[in-house]
Design a protein around this motif. Structure first.
Motif, mmCIF file in Angstrom:
data_model
loop_
_atom_site.group_PDB
_atom_site.id
_atom_site.type_symbol
_atom_site.label_atom_id
_atom_site.label_comp_id
_atom_site.label_asym_id
_atom_site.label_seq_id
_atom_site.Cartn_x
_atom_site.Cartn_y
_atom_site.Cartn_z
ATOM 1 N N LEU A 160 -69.623 -48.633 -123.040
ATOM 2 C CA LEU A 160 -69.724 -48.694 -124.553
ATOM 3 C C LEU A 160 -71.176 -49.166 -124.939
ATOM 4 O O LEU A 160 -71.592 -48.994 -125.655
ATOM 5 C CB LEU A 160 -68.548 -49.377 -125.078
ATOM 6 C CG LEU A 160 -67.078 -48.900 -124.934
ATOM 7 C CD1 LEU A 160 -66.364 -49.800 -125.464
ATOM 8 C CD2 LEU A 160 -67.107 -47.450 -125.516
ATOM 9 N N VAL A 161 -71.889 -49.852 -124.009
ATOM 10 C CA VAL A 161 -73.095 -50.680 -124.094
ATOM 11 C C VAL A 161 -73.977 -49.655 -124.483
ATOM 12 O O VAL A 161 -74.953 -49.569 -125.228
ATOM 13 C CB VAL A 161 -73.360 -51.678 -123.166
ATOM 14 C CG1 VAL A 161 -74.825 -52.206 -123.310
ATOM 15 C CG2 VAL A 161 -72.399 -53.001 -123.350
ATOM 16 N N LEU A 162 -73.892 -48.546 -123.260
ATOM 17 C CA LEU A 162 -74.766 -47.503 -123.323
ATOM 18 C C LEU A 162 -74.551 -46.517 -124.441
ATOM 19 O O LEU A 162 -75.363 -46.009 -125.145
ATOM 20 C CB LEU A 162 -74.693 -46.760 -122.076
ATOM 21 C CG LEU A 162 -74.955 -47.588 -120.610
ATOM 22 C CD1 LEU A 162 -74.761 -46.614 -119.580
ATOM 23 C CD2 LEU A 162 -76.151 -48.085 -120.616
ATOM 24 N N ALA A 163 -73.453 -46.382 -125.124
ATOM 25 C CA ALA A 163 -73.085 -45.527 -126.266
ATOM 26 C C ALA A 163 -73.922 -46.162 -127.209
ATOM 27 O O ALA A 163 -74.378 -45.388 -128.348
ATOM 28 C CB ALA A 163 -71.480 -45.558 -126.286
ATOM 29 N N VAL A 164 -73.879 -47.593 -127.465
ATOM 30 C CA VAL A 164 -74.424 -48.053 -128.732
ATOM 31 C C VAL A 164 -75.843 -48.079 -128.590
ATOM 32 O O VAL A 164 -76.893 -47.943 -129.568
ATOM 33 C CB VAL A 164 -73.849 -49.524 -128.730
ATOM 34 C CG1 VAL A 164 -74.397 -50.237 -129.764
ATOM 35 C CG2 VAL A 164 -72.511 -49.518 -129.100
ATOM 36 N N ALA A 165 -76.425 -48.423 -127.273
ATOM 37 C CA ALA A 165 -77.772 -48.798 -127.073
ATOM 38 C C ALA A 165 -78.744 -47.785 -126.575
ATOM 39 O O ALA A 165 -79.946 -47.903 -126.552
ATOM 40 C CB ALA A 165 -78.035 -49.899 -126.222
ATOM 41 N N GLY A 166 -78.044 -46.541 -125.974
ATOM 42 C CA GLY A 166 -78.712 -45.623 -125.590
ATOM 43 C C GLY A 166 -79.004 -45.770 -124.103
ATOM 44 O O GLY A 166 -78.445 -46.667 -123.605
ATOM 45 N N THR A 167 -79.434 -44.898 -123.489
ATOM 46 C CA THR A 167 -79.824 -44.731 -122.287
ATOM 47 C C THR A 167 -81.334 -44.871 -121.711
ATOM 48 O O THR A 167 -81.843 -44.805 -120.602
ATOM 49 C CB THR A 167 -79.171 -43.793 -121.380
ATOM 50 O OG1 THR A 167 -79.615 -42.473 -121.906
ATOM 51 C CG2 THR A 167 -77.798 -43.956 -121.389
ATOM 52 N N THR A 168 -82.168 -44.864 -122.839
ATOM 53 C CA THR A 168 -83.603 -45.026 -122.786
ATOM 54 C C THR A 168 -84.164 -46.145 -123.144
ATOM 55 O O THR A 168 -83.684 -46.646 -124.158
ATOM 56 C CB THR A 168 -84.191 -43.632 -123.383
ATOM 57 O OG1 THR A 168 -83.923 -43.913 -124.503
ATOM 58 C CG2 THR A 168 -83.912 -42.451 -122.664
ATOM 59 N N GLY A 169 -85.477 -46.549 -122.977
ATOM 60 C CA GLY A 169 -86.164 -47.574 -123.443
ATOM 61 C C GLY A 169 -85.567 -48.973 -122.799
ATOM 62 O O GLY A 169 -84.445 -49.048 -121.856
ATOM 63 N N ALA A 170 -86.330 -50.179 -123.189
ATOM 64 C CA ALA A 170 -85.820 -51.618 -122.766
ATOM 65 C C ALA A 170 -84.530 -52.144 -123.110
ATOM 66 O O ALA A 170 -83.901 -52.877 -122.640
ATOM 67 C CB ALA A 170 -87.012 -52.373 -122.893
ATOM 68 N N LEU A 171 -84.082 -51.708 -124.431
ATOM 69 C CA LEU A 171 -82.929 -52.091 -125.131
ATOM 70 C C LEU A 171 -81.472 -52.328 -124.195
ATOM 71 O O LEU A 171 -81.077 -53.438 -124.018
ATOM 72 C CB LEU A 171 -82.475 -51.585 -126.294
ATOM 73 C CG LEU A 171 -81.570 -52.244 -127.182
ATOM 74 C CD1 LEU A 171 -81.753 -53.620 -127.449
ATOM 75 C CD2 LEU A 171 -81.111 -51.510 -128.540
ATOM 76 N N PRO A 172 -81.417 -51.329 -123.400
ATOM 77 C CA PRO A 172 -80.124 -51.563 -122.731
ATOM 78 C C PRO A 172 -80.105 -52.422 -121.601
ATOM 79 O O PRO A 172 -79.139 -52.993 -121.173
ATOM 80 C CB PRO A 172 -79.861 -49.895 -122.199
ATOM 81 C CG PRO A 172 -81.044 -49.094 -122.654
ATOM 82 C CD PRO A 172 -81.749 -49.989 -123.557
ATOM 83 N N PHE A 173 -81.501 -52.311 -121.140
ATOM 84 C CA PHE A 173 -81.697 -53.158 -119.812
ATOM 85 C C PHE A 173 -81.376 -54.730 -120.441
ATOM 86 O O PHE A 173 -80.947 -55.586 -119.567
ATOM 87 C CB PHE A 173 -83.005 -53.005 -119.282
ATOM 88 C CG PHE A 173 -83.046 -51.620 -118.528
ATOM 89 C CD1 PHE A 173 -82.832 -51.784 -116.926
ATOM 90 C CD2 PHE A 173 -83.605 -50.718 -118.913
ATOM 91 C CE1 PHE A 173 -82.813 -50.671 -116.617
ATOM 92 C CE2 PHE A 173 -83.491 -49.316 -118.339
ATOM 93 C CZ PHE A 173 -83.196 -49.444 -116.988
#
Length: 393
Positions: A160-173
């Motif tokens: 769900l974290v990826l669903a909210v933050a996406g899978t690109t860029g620095a934010l999910p990391f």
């Protein structure tokens, strides 16, 4: 001989409750972030143009890191203290994760995998020792069932974290890394309630494979079967004629059984011989694996079967840890937990590779047949060992 004993009390004190809640909360936060980071890392490599083979090799290196790091957790806990060792493991994992985004050189990901997965492995070993050591013998199975259930919820919620933050860029990391560092908060709250390791273990880590094979081999068997099922059940579904959407639901059915059945199985383990219960779980898993073949023609039938199969087979992990907690204490318990996680990590390496080969060679029936092989071998080992031990628990 190793010291065999239960927890120090048959009832939970306020300190024990605080300590157990702290350890469960910490490792659940790690599980949530870990389940978000694993697909994130694979997708990031794909976005950067890395081939499937090398993505697989780099992902498998996580298992190597876990195996290498297994002795580290008990050593740090003994030298520094249990909460201090857990805090260091959480800090290393949380700080390392964003560097997967920063460092674009593919080869730099291998030492990063060593640091990240080694640290998370140590965190799991220390947390499980923490819970096991504080749990009173009367309620140990129930508490390990609660731990397994909450951890499963954390792993399920991670994507769900990826669903909210996406899978690109620095934010999910950054979010996944922050989730691991935030896990330090409950550790600080339960700092004074953590168990201490006063002395070195009386036996080396690998000897626990012979001393408590029903428990340690349960870790290997569950690691092999679980990882294979998560990775390859959708492919099995496609091969038996399901749509891609329906095939992915097979994993959901298995995961639901895992979450629902761990507390009942843990409570049952508090009321009967745990080694016998491990054998029953293995035997049920063996039978249910074989039933996957005739029931594969019915979507609802195979989902119900996988619900039961997933929950009972996951009981190998819950009851295996409980069995160790009932037999060992102190440094021996920490080393036994490490041996359990070591075998689980080896199973995660062996399982998917052999199951993938079975699917390629025998088609759809290869997956349930190999599951039956793993579980059947486990039952045989337990029966042979049990014959030598007589009525030992």
């Amino acid at each position: 001989m190793l010291q065999i004993s239960g927890a120090p009390s048959s009832s939970l004190s306020t300190t024990q409750i605080r300590g157990i809640i702290a350890a469960i909360a910490a490792i659940t936060a790690v599980g949530l972030s870990l389940s978000a980071s694993l697909p994130l890392l694979a997708l990031t490599l794909e976005y950067r143009g890395v081939g499937d083979t090398w993505i697989g090799i780099n992902t498998a290196f996580a298992g190597v890191a876990s195996i290498v790091a297994t002795p580290v957790g008990p050593y740090l806990a003994r030298k520094l203290g249990t909460p201090q060792a857990l805090l260091i493991s959480l800090l290393i994992a949380g700080v390392t994760l964003p560097f997967f985004f920063v460092l674009e050189n593919f080869w730099a990901w291998f030492p990063l995998r060593l640091l990240f997965h080694g640290a998370t492995t140590s965190a799991f070993i220390i947390s499980e020792f923490w819970i096991n050591a504080l749990a009173p013998s009367k309620h140990r199975g129930f508490l390990m069932g609660v731990y397994a259930t909450v951890l499963a919820l954390g792993f399920t919620s991670g994507p769900l974290v990826l669903a909210v933050a996406g899978t690109t860029g620095a934010l999910p990391f950054l979010l996944a890394g922050a989730g691991i560092i935030i896990a330090a908060l409950p550790v600080l709250i339960g700092f004074k309630a953590a168990p201490r390791i006063e002395n070195e273990a009386t036996s080396k880590l690998y000897t626990f494979l012979w001393i408590a094979p029903a428990a340690t081999m349960a870790g290997f068997t569950f690691g092999a079967v679980e990882q294979s099922a998560i990775s390859l059940l959708p492919l099995f579904g496609l091969k038996v004629g399901l749509t891609p959407q329906a095939a992915t639901l097979l994993v959901s059915a298995m995961a639901a059984g895992n979450m629902v059945l761990q507390i009942p199985l843990g409570m049952l383990s508090d009321r009967m011989n745990r080694r016998h219960l491990l054998i029953y779980c293995g035997a049920f898993g063996l039978l249910a694996s074989l039933l996957m073949i005739p029931l594969s023609s019915s979507f609802y039938g195979i989902c119900l079967l996988l619900f039961l199969w997933g929950g009972v087979v996951a009981g190998l992990y819950t009851i295996g840890l409980t069995h160790l907690g009932a037999r060992f204490e102190g440094a021996n318990l920490a080393s036994a937990n490490a041996a359990f996680v070591l075998m689980y990590s080896i199973g995660q390496l062996v399982g998917p590779a052999s199951t993938g080969f079975a699917l390629s060679t025998w088609g759809a029936t290869g997956l349930p047949l190999l599951f039956a092989g793993f579980l059947g071998a486990y039952v045989i080992i337990c029966l042979i060992r049990g014959t030598r031990l007589g009525s030992a628990p």
